[in-house]
Scaffold this motif. Structure first.
Motif, short mmCIF file in Angstrom:
data_model
loop_
_atom_site.label_atom_id
_atom_site.label_comp_id
_atom_site.label_asym_id
_atom_site.label_seq_id
_atom_site.Cartn_x
_atom_site.Cartn_y
_atom_site.Cartn_z
N GLU A 138 0.80 -1.22 0.00
CA GLU A 138 0.00 0.00 0.00
C GLU A 138 0.84 1.27 0.00
O GLU A 138 0.30 2.38 0.11
N GLY A 139 2.16 1.12 -0.14
CA GLY A 139 3.02 2.30 -0.23
C GLY A 139 3.03 2.85 -1.64
O GLY A 139 2.67 2.17 -2.60
N ASN A 140 3.46 4.10 -1.78
CA ASN A 140 3.52 4.76 -3.08
C ASN A 140 4.96 4.91 -3.54
O ASN A 140 5.87 5.11 -2.72
N LEU A 141 5.14 4.81 -4.84
CA LEU A 141 6.48 4.85 -5.43
C LEU A 141 6.42 5.69 -6.70
O LEU A 141 5.54 5.50 -7.53
N SER A 142 7.34 6.64 -6.84
CA SER A 142 7.48 7.42 -8.07
C SER A 142 8.84 7.10 -8.66
O SER A 142 9.85 7.12 -7.94
N LEU A 143 8.87 6.81 -9.95
CA LEU A 143 10.12 6.45 -10.62
C LEU A 143 10.31 7.25 -11.90
O LEU A 143 9.34 7.57 -12.58
N ARG A 144 11.56 7.52 -12.19
CA ARG A 144 11.98 8.16 -13.44
C ARG A 144 12.58 7.04 -14.28
O ARG A 144 13.56 6.42 -13.87
N ILE A 145 11.99 6.76 -15.43
CA ILE A 145 12.40 5.61 -16.24
C ILE A 145 13.20 6.09 -17.45
O ILE A 145 12.69 6.91 -18.24
N PHE A 146 14.43 5.58 -17.59
CA PHE A 146 15.23 5.98 -18.75
C PHE A 146 16.03 4.84 -19.36
O PHE A 146 16.37 4.88 -20.52
N GLU A 147 16.32 3.79 -18.59
CA GLU A 147 17.08 2.67 -19.16
C GLU A 147 16.16 1.82 -20.04
O GLU A 147 15.01 1.55 -19.67
N PRO A 148 16.67 1.36 -21.19
CA PRO A 148 15.84 0.54 -22.09
C PRO A 148 15.19 -0.66 -21.42
O PRO A 148 14.02 -0.97 -21.67
N ARG A 149 15.92 -1.34 -20.53
CA ARG A 149 15.34 -2.53 -19.88
C ARG A 149 14.11 -2.19 -19.05
O ARG A 149 13.16 -2.95 -18.98
N TYR A 150 14.12 -0.99 -18.42
CA TYR A 150 12.99 -0.61 -17.59
C TYR A 150 11.87 0.03 -18.42
O TYR A 150 10.70 -0.06 -18.04
N LEU A 151 12.22 0.65 -19.54
CA LEU A 151 11.18 1.10 -20.48
C LEU A 151 10.42 -0.12 -21.00
O LEU A 151 9.20 -0.11 -21.10
N ASP A 152 11.17 -1.20 -21.32
CA ASP A 152 10.54 -2.45 -21.76
C ASP A 152 9.65 -3.02 -20.67
O ASP A 152 8.54 -3.49 -20.93
N LEU A 153 10.14 -2.98 -19.43
CA LEU A 153 9.38 -3.50 -18.29
C LEU A 153 8.05 -2.76 -18.16
O LEU A 153 6.99 -3.38 -18.02
N VAL A 154 8.10 -1.42 -18.22
CA VAL A 154 6.89 -0.61 -18.07
C VAL A 154 5.93 -0.92 -19.21
O VAL A 154 4.72 -1.08 -19.00
N ARG A 155 6.45 -1.00 -20.44
CA ARG A 155 5.60 -1.30 -21.60
C ARG A 155 4.91 -2.65 -21.43
O ARG A 155 3.70 -2.79 -21.62
N ASP A 156 5.69 -3.67 -21.01
CA ASP A 156 5.13 -5.02 -20.83
C ASP A 156 4.08 -5.04 -19.72
O ASP A 156 3.03 -5.69 -19.85
N CYS A 157 4.34 -4.33 -18.63
CA CYS A 157 3.37 -4.28 -17.52
C CYS A 157 2.09 -3.59 -17.96
O CYS A 157 0.99 -4.02 -17.60
N ALA A 158 2.22 -2.52 -18.75
CA ALA A 158 1.03 -1.79 -19.22
C ALA A 158 0.20 -2.66 -20.17
O ALA A 158 -1.02 -2.67 -20.09
N ARG A 159 0.89 -3.40 -21.05
CA ARG A 159 0.19 -4.24 -22.01
C ARG A 159 -0.56 -5.39 -21.34
O ARG A 159 -1.66 -5.76 -21.75
N SER A 160 0.07 -5.98 -20.34
CA SER A 160 -0.52 -7.18 -19.71
C SER A 160 -1.24 -6.87 -18.40
O SER A 160 -1.71 -7.79 -17.72
N ASP A 161 -1.31 -5.58 -18.03
CA ASP A 161 -1.92 -5.17 -16.77
C ASP A 161 -1.34 -5.98 -15.60
O ASP A 161 -2.07 -6.50 -14.75
N SER A 162 -0.01 -6.09 -15.60
CA SER A 162 0.67 -6.84 -14.55
C SER A 162 1.59 -5.90 -13.78
O SER A 162 1.74 -4.73 -14.13
N GLY A 163 2.20 -6.41 -12.75
CA GLY A 163 3.10 -5.61 -11.93
C GLY A 163 4.54 -6.06 -12.07
O GLY A 163 4.86 -6.96 -12.84
N PHE A 164 5.40 -5.41 -11.33
CA PHE A 164 6.81 -5.77 -11.28
C PHE A 164 7.26 -5.79 -9.83
O PHE A 164 6.61 -5.21 -8.96
N GLY A 165 8.35 -6.49 -9.57
CA GLY A 165 8.83 -6.62 -8.21
C GLY A 165 9.84 -5.54 -7.85
O GLY A 165 10.75 -5.25 -8.63
#
Length: 196
Positions: free
Chosen positions: A18-45
């Motif tokens: 239930e905590g909040n997290l703000s992130l600045r995304i710039f590395e390709p691996r994490y841009l891919d992670l965000v894209r994949d999470c958005a597409r599949s409505d899933s989360g990340f660890g």
């Protein structure tokens, strides 16, 4: 406990349920992670970094982390992608592997949800302190339903976020499975933060 494969985002911080997290995304691996999470409505660890850095080579993550679910995307003033995420279930990392792009994948086992238990009388000071801190912070957190301050798990996690604890101490609190034990540990830390 349920098992799943999860992309991991090691950070120099601890995310609590239930905590909040703000992130600045710039590395390709994490841009891919965000894209994949958005597409599949899933989360990340999200796991605390034990060795290494947030950027560059894959870091060594702690064995216990929190699932993060993206709640909002936005463009930052510098043009980079910003995301807001919210902590969900805790998990234990069983093993990890690294993709070609440097993204860490973990086979994780999710902890069972903690039972909602009342804050015991001998830890009531913690709920009072948390409520005062939230009043001072203002905003949405100051409008939380008063009943939440009677929930030992919620009080423990929120205090672990706002007290000036060291990262290993925060990680230890995340790893505790009993909300009353977590409050007891916070009571142990409390004298360090009280004015003389």
């Amino acid at each position: 406990m349920t098992t799943s494969s999860l992309p991991l985002f090691p950070l120099s911080s601890v995310l609590f349920p239930e905590g909040n997290l703000s992130l600045r995304i710039f590395e390709p691996r994490y841009l891919d992670l965000v894209r994949d999470c958005a597409r599949s409505d899933s989360g990340f660890g999200v796991c605390l970094i034990l060795d290494g850095q947030e950027a560059g080579q894959p870091a060594v993550p702690a064995a216990v982390g929190t699932l993060a679910r993206i709640t909002d995307f936005h463009t930052l003033p510098d043009g980079l992608l910003g995301i807001h995420a919210r902590g969900a279930e805790r998990f234990h990392v069983l093993n990890t592997r690294v993709r070609d792009n440097g993204l860490i994948l973990g086979d994780v086992e999710f902890f069972d949800a903690e039972e909602v238990v009342a804050v015991p009388a001998d830890c009531g000071l913690l709920a009072t302190i948390l409520e005062r801190v939230h009043e001072q912070l203002g905003g949405d957190i100051s409008l939380v339903d008063r009943a939440r301050y009677d929930d030992a798990g919620w009080v423990g996690y929120r205090l672990a976020e706002v007290l000036p604890l060291e990262l290993p101490e925060r990680q230890q609190l995340l790893q505790i499975n009993d909300p009353i034990e977590r409050l007891g540990q916070l009571m142990h830390h409390l004298p360090r933060f009280q004015r003389a």
